[in-house]
Design an enzyme around this catalytic site. Structure first.
Site, PDB file in Angstrom:
ATOM      1  N   HIS A   1       0.841  -1.176   0.000  1.00  0.00           N
ATOM      2  CA  HIS A   1       0.000   0.000   0.000  1.00  0.00           C
ATOM      3  C   HIS A   1       0.888   1.242   0.000  1.00  0.00           C
ATOM      4  CE1 HIS A   1      -2.864   2.794   1.999  1.00  0.00           C
ATOM      5  NE2 HIS A   1      -3.790   2.030   1.480  1.00  0.00           N
TER       6      HIS A   1
ATOM      7  N   SER B   1      -7.902   3.858   0.294  1.00  0.00           N
ATOM      8  CA  SER B   1      -8.322   2.487   0.553  1.00  0.00           C
ATOM      9  C   SER B   1      -7.895   1.484  -0.506  1.00  0.00           C
ATOM     10  CB  SER B   1      -9.843   2.457   0.718  1.00  0.00           C
ATOM     11  OG  SER B   1     -10.432   1.524  -0.148  1.00  0.00           O
ATOM     12  N   LYS B   2      -7.459   0.351  -0.035  1.00  0.00           N
ATOM     13  CA  LYS B   2      -7.005  -0.711  -0.920  1.00  0.00           C
ATOM     14  C   LYS B   2      -8.099  -1.139  -1.883  1.00  0.00           C
ATOM     15  CE  LYS B   2      -3.365  -3.255   1.468  1.00  0.00           C
ATOM     16  NZ  LYS B   2      -2.899  -4.565   1.886  1.00  0.00           N
ATOM     17  N   ARG B   3      -9.323  -1.166  -1.372  1.00  0.00           N
ATOM     18  CA  ARG B   3     -10.428  -1.683  -2.184  1.00  0.00           C
ATOM     19  C   ARG B   3     -10.864  -0.690  -3.255  1.00  0.00           C
ATOM     20  NH1 ARG B   3     -13.789  -5.172  -1.673  1.00  0.00           N
ATOM     21  NH2 ARG B   3     -13.243  -7.089  -0.577  1.00  0.00           N
TER      22      ARG B   3
END
Length: 549
Positions: free
Chosen positions: A48, A295-297
RNA sequence: GGCUCUAUCGUCUAAUGGUUAGGACACGGCCCUCUCAAGGCCGGAAUAGGGGUUCGAAUCCCCUUAGAGUCACCA
């Protein structure tokens, strides 16, 4: 109760003590002021951008002090683990130039004397520390089921009490040895909880490297330290690992700030000296007027692979991150134009304590500057490196004639005022499309203020006087002569003074040739473009242009 | 909700009781100029709100508001 006996009952397989491990992992011999830091990700997916940021801060802090930087893998939650998780993290760090002194360096390879650096391989070590706690009467097994815990919680919520397993709610705290023994013999699963000596009326305070003094109520919750499968929770693993590995400065995301009282208490119960802490604010993202943690998503730009795929220069990304970390990085760059970012002295006290928005525009600007400061040879090397991975066709074109491509990257690249047009390697294709017949778009972007008939004349006449060996001055003088010949002004200024006297000016002549050769109204230094393109391409393109009219 | 943290131009931030509140990015204008880019010059743009303390507050205190984090057998 006989705690020694209890310890042997619940952790019979543990035969080493804390002292044994202290002997295996002796105190580090560090020079004055040297700091040991670590980056401790979970292999739950790609690296990330926030992780890179945090790793960068830790790495810089260690290395600029002459200390060590450790990479530890926190894989205590098998459920969330992802295939190749470790590799992805390693790849990301390596890509951005984060150097690891100790720890995990490949899927199954570690370096350093304080290992293993993978938590799943440290079970016996955590066991020893946990057993010690049991022996001191500071930890106990808890047999409560998930349902029971949920019930307690519900009860607390309805009474507006602090939720958690503590005080009078901690049923298993008061189990007798016999009851425990019976449960264990029945094979009932249990977790190991800390018997918290905390008092909510008392405060703990610590000095955070970024935020300064922080004061919080003591922890009173009997937190789980070993899960039912004997794997430690983050809290416990952090304390044991950072103690044994000799971490002197724990730098981590600020989501941990509220668990510091737990960690401090754990160190205290174990009789160990805690490290210094610094909690860094997360990188945020603008979202419908507000901001939220990137956010990763939801956000493709959360993954560091996004930056490599887009072709942002690695140093540009790092400079941006450093710029986000310390406001004076910009001043440093201004004063030391050609310095590499590793020469910058990062200061923890200059870190912002609230999360900043990730600014793609600023990243672009920094990357433009980074690319602008490279030599054409360097640009060629980097662009080729990128294309090899992400644009096969471009790779072929760039490497077909190295000298040609290198010259192309040299357009307007003078040291004082370097051209700043591309921010990332993925822009090479579009920016320089006119240099390659294979990707040059068809059609011409005709100038609006010039008659087609004039364009034709200009193109035809230019063909006659064009000499690929002209230097810049004689080349441009030919434009001027041509302008005069067909009723255009020799200088733009003359035209502006008396526009009614002319059909146009010398700038229009170059516009026509520019469009003829590149297809577009905008290009870098036309003389350079013509020279690099070469006689054959130039004449052919002018012919095509004439035909199109 | 409890606890903790935070609040300065659109964005990142500087100014640790006295500055015309500074810089960078972005934006606009002008200059330079064969186009574009770059460069130079100029410009608009901020102390969340309310109370105190003080000769003097962005800065210290209180309240309000807003945001963030956390309260798991996840890290």
């Amino acid at each position: 109760m006989d705690y020694e006996k209890l310890a042997d009952l619940i952790l019979p397989e543990i035969d080493k003590t804390i002292e044994d491990y202290e002997a295996i992992y002796p105190k580090r011999e560090l020079k004055e002021g040297a700091v040991v830091t670590r980056f401790a990700p979970s292999p739950t997916g790609f690296l990330h951008i926030g992780g890179l940021f945090s790793a960068l801060i830790s790495e810089r802090t260690a290395h600029q002090s002459g200390g060590k930087f450790i990479l530890r893998i926190e894989d205590t939650d098998k459920k969330r683990e992802v295939e190749n998780g470790i590799e992805k993290i390693l790849e990301g760090l390596c890509e951005f130039g984060i150097k690891i002194d100790e720890g995990v360096v490949a899927e199954d390879e570690e370096i350093g004397n304080y290992g293993p650096y993978t938590q799943s391989k440290r079970g016996a070590i955590y066991g020893a520390f946990a057993k010690e706690l049991v022996k001191k009467g500071l930890a106990y097994p808890c047999f409560c089921t998930e349902e029971e815990i949920a019930g307690i919680r519900q009860n607390q919520e309805s009474q507006k009490l602090l939720p958690g397993y503590y005080g009078e709610f901690a049923k298993c705290r008061n189990l007798s040895y016999e009851q425990i023994e019976e449960n264990v013999k029945k094979g009932m699963p249990f977790v190991l909880r800390l018997k918290s000596p905390g008092n909510a009326e008392r405060k703990v305070s610590f000095k955070d490297g970024i935020r300064g003094k922080i004061e919080m109520p003591e922890n009173i919750v009997d937190v789980v330290i070993l899960k039912s499968d004997k794997i430690p929770t983050y809290h416990f693993a952090h304390v044991v690992d950072d103690y044994l590995m000799g971490t002197t400065y724990v730098i981590r995301g600020d989501e941990w700030i509220s668990s510091v009282p737990i960690h401090l208490q754990l160190f205290y119960c174990l009789g160990l000296k805690p490290p210094k802490y610094a909690h860094i604010a997360p990188i945020m993202k603008e979202d419908g007027g507000g901001k939220r943690k990137i956010s990763k998503r939801k956000d493709p730009e959360a993954a560091v692979s996004f930056y490599t795929e887009e072709g942002f220069p690695v140093d540009g990304v790092m400079e941006y991150l450093l710029n986000l970390a310390n406001y004076n990085f910009e001043d440093f760059k201004r004063a030391n134009k050609n310095a590499h970012w590793t020469e910058f002295k990062l200061e923890m006290s200059k870190m912002s304590n609230s999360g900043g928005l990730f600014d793609m525009v600023k990243l672009n600007d920094i990357c433009k500057n980074v690319i602008a400061s490279m030599t054409k040879e360097k640009v060629y090397e980097k662009a080729v490196e990128w294309a090899k991975m992400f644009d096969e066709e471009l790779y072929g074109l760039l490497t077909r004639d190295k000298a040609y491509s290198t010259e192309m990257f040299g357009f307007d690249r003078n040291p004082e005022k370097p051209r700043k047009d591309i921010a990332k390697w993925s822009q090479v294709r579009e920016s320089f499309s006119y240099m390659f017949d294979e990707i040059k778009q068809n059609g011409f972007e005709y100038p609006e203020n010039i008659d087609k008939a004039d364009m034709k004349v200009i193109a035809q006449k230019y063909k006659e006087i064009y000499d690929e060996n002209d230097d810049k001055d004689s080349w441009f003088n030919k434009f001027k002569d041509l302008a005069v010949q067909i009723g255009f002004a020799r200088e733009v200024k003359e035209y502006k003074a008396n526009p009614e006297n002319y059909k146009g000016h010398v700038g229009d002549i170059s516009s026509v040739i520019r469009v003829a050769v590149t297809g577009r109204m905008k290009s870098p230094d036309l003389h350079g473009v013509l020279k690099t393109l070469g006689k054959e391409k130039v004449l052919k393109r002018i012919d095509e242009f004439i035909e199109s009219l």
